[in-house]
Design an enzyme around this catalytic site. Structure first.
Site, PDB file in Angstrom:
ATOM      1  N   SER A 117       0.853  -1.187   0.000  1.00 38.74           N
ATOM      2  CA  SER A 117       0.000   0.000   0.000  1.00 38.74           C
ATOM      3  C   SER A 117       0.888   1.236   0.000  1.00 38.74           C
ATOM      4  O   SER A 117       1.860   1.307   0.758  1.00 38.74           O
ATOM      5  CB  SER A 117      -0.913   0.002   1.226  1.00 38.74           C
ATOM      6  OG  SER A 117      -1.689   1.181   1.271  1.00 38.74           O
ATOM      7  N   HIS A 131      -2.526   7.361  -4.368  1.00 34.42           N
ATOM      8  CA  HIS A 131      -2.702   6.125  -3.595  1.00 34.42           C
ATOM      9  C   HIS A 131      -2.600   4.951  -4.562  1.00 34.42           C
ATOM     10  O   HIS A 131      -3.085   5.007  -5.691  1.00 34.42           O
ATOM     11  CB  HIS A 131      -4.078   6.132  -2.921  1.00 34.42           C
ATOM     12  CG  HIS A 131      -4.562   4.768  -2.528  1.00 34.42           C
ATOM     13  ND1 HIS A 131      -5.508   4.068  -3.261  1.00 34.42           N
ATOM     14  CD2 HIS A 131      -4.229   3.965  -1.492  1.00 34.42           C
ATOM     15  CE1 HIS A 131      -5.735   2.906  -2.683  1.00 34.42           C
ATOM     16  NE2 HIS A 131      -4.972   2.809  -1.620  1.00 34.42           N
ATOM     17  N   THR A 134      -1.886  -3.065  -4.143  1.00 38.49           N
ATOM     18  CA  THR A 134      -2.189  -4.334  -4.795  1.00 38.49           C
ATOM     19  C   THR A 134      -2.017  -5.440  -3.767  1.00 38.49           C
ATOM     20  O   THR A 134      -1.227  -5.308  -2.824  1.00 38.49           O
ATOM     21  CB  THR A 134      -1.276  -4.599  -6.012  1.00 38.49           C
ATOM     22  OG1 THR A 134       0.095  -4.401  -5.646  1.00 38.49           O
ATOM     23  CG2 THR A 134      -1.614  -3.688  -7.172  1.00 38.49           C
TER      24      THR A 134
END
Length: 304
Positions: A117, A131, A134
């Protein structure tokens, strides 16, 4: 977006696939950290008299190590007022509340999840917040999810015709079209716009990007390998396009009015993350690292 049916069952080599995913997310973390530190070094405009920032990495354990853990990477710099790049690989059992919501968890509450993240809050109001995340999730089923979205801070830059928006969408379209057997750009773009929306404000969080979840493609489309390759390329495309966007904007002068607008826009970001973001809720309710989860929040915010 309605949750699709994910076929039950796991590949025989699921442990090898878990390890490949974990290793990739950690490799991507290192690439992103190096790229963002490089941008700190390149600055020549406002704040360039300050020292360039560097990431501080903090390992953490879930349930004293019995449930996995991760590494929290935070940087406070002259380009990025605050940026977090976090990886985690955790396992355990879902609570009864979550079992009903997660594919495959009602049959067996055990889960494994690994992911990355990224959330960047730049100093310069002309540089958009970004942002990206995955992940790979395994229950009695397995799938990938993730996406990337861009949030300009200044109203005059919150347009689909803005060069930053055009570049970001072009990069996301390219990666989806490169993996057209498993990735539907229009679907993922619409999903992003639907997901990153503040109902109480009746406004989108940013200018969009892509969002996908529950991605488990059939073997005739490439199966796990194709889904993983797409997920990897989402990360690569993110690094490429965001570096480009930052470089275009980070030496631009700004005014106090720009800073005020940035801080108010950041407030909308806080509202979304605390009220609606599934990742925040999931992390807090599954024993994730609180500091890592809440590091998505900007360091300074205003509400008028």
């Amino acid at each position: 977006m309605e949750q699709p049916h994910i076929p039950a069952g796991l590949p025989e080599d699921v442990e090898n696939k878990k390890e490949a995913a974990r290793a990739w997310f950690e490799t991507l973390r290192d690439k992103i950290c190096a790229a963002l530190e490089g941008l700190e070094d390149e600055l020549s405009g406002p704040h360039s008299s300050y020292a360039p920032g560097r990431f501080e990495q903090t390992p953490w354990l879930r349930q004293e190590g019995a449930g996995g853990g991760g590494v929290m990477s935070i940087m406070h710099g002259r380009v990025f007022e605050k940026v977090g790049v976090h990886t985690s690989t955790v396992h355990g059992e879902f609570s009864p509340e979550f079992r009903r919501q997660i594919p495959g968890a009602e049959e067996d509450p055990r889960f494994w999840a690994s992911g990355i993240s990224v959330i960047a809050h730049p100093q310069n109001p002309h540089v958009p917040t970004v942002h990206m995340n995955t992940r790979m999730v395994v229950t009695t089923r397995q799938w990938f999810g993730g996406g990337a979205d861009l949030t300009p801070m200044l109203n005059r830059r919150r347009s689909q015709e803005d060069p930053d928006a055009i570049a970001f969408h072009k990069a996301m379209r390219f990666v989806c079209e490169r993996h057209a057997a498993v990735a539907d750009y229009e679907k993922f773009k619409n999903w992003c716009e639907e997901y990153f929306f503040l109902p109480h404000r009746n406004e989108p969080r940013g200018i969009g990007g892509i969002f996908y979840d529950w991605l488990k493609s059939p073997e005739e489309n490439g199966g796990w390998d194709a889904d993983f390759a797409f997920t990897q390329d989402v990360g690569r495309a993110f690094v490429m396009v965001y570096q480009h966007i930052v470089r275009k904007n980070f030496n631009t002068n700004w005014t106090e009015a720009d800073r005020e607008e940035q801080l108010i826009r950041r407030g909308r970001y806080v509202e979304f993350n605390l009220l609606y973001d599934r990742g925040t809720i999931f992390g807090l309710k599954t024993g994730g690292n609180v500091n890592s989860i809440l590091s998505s929040l900007p360091p300074v915010v205003k509400w008028p």
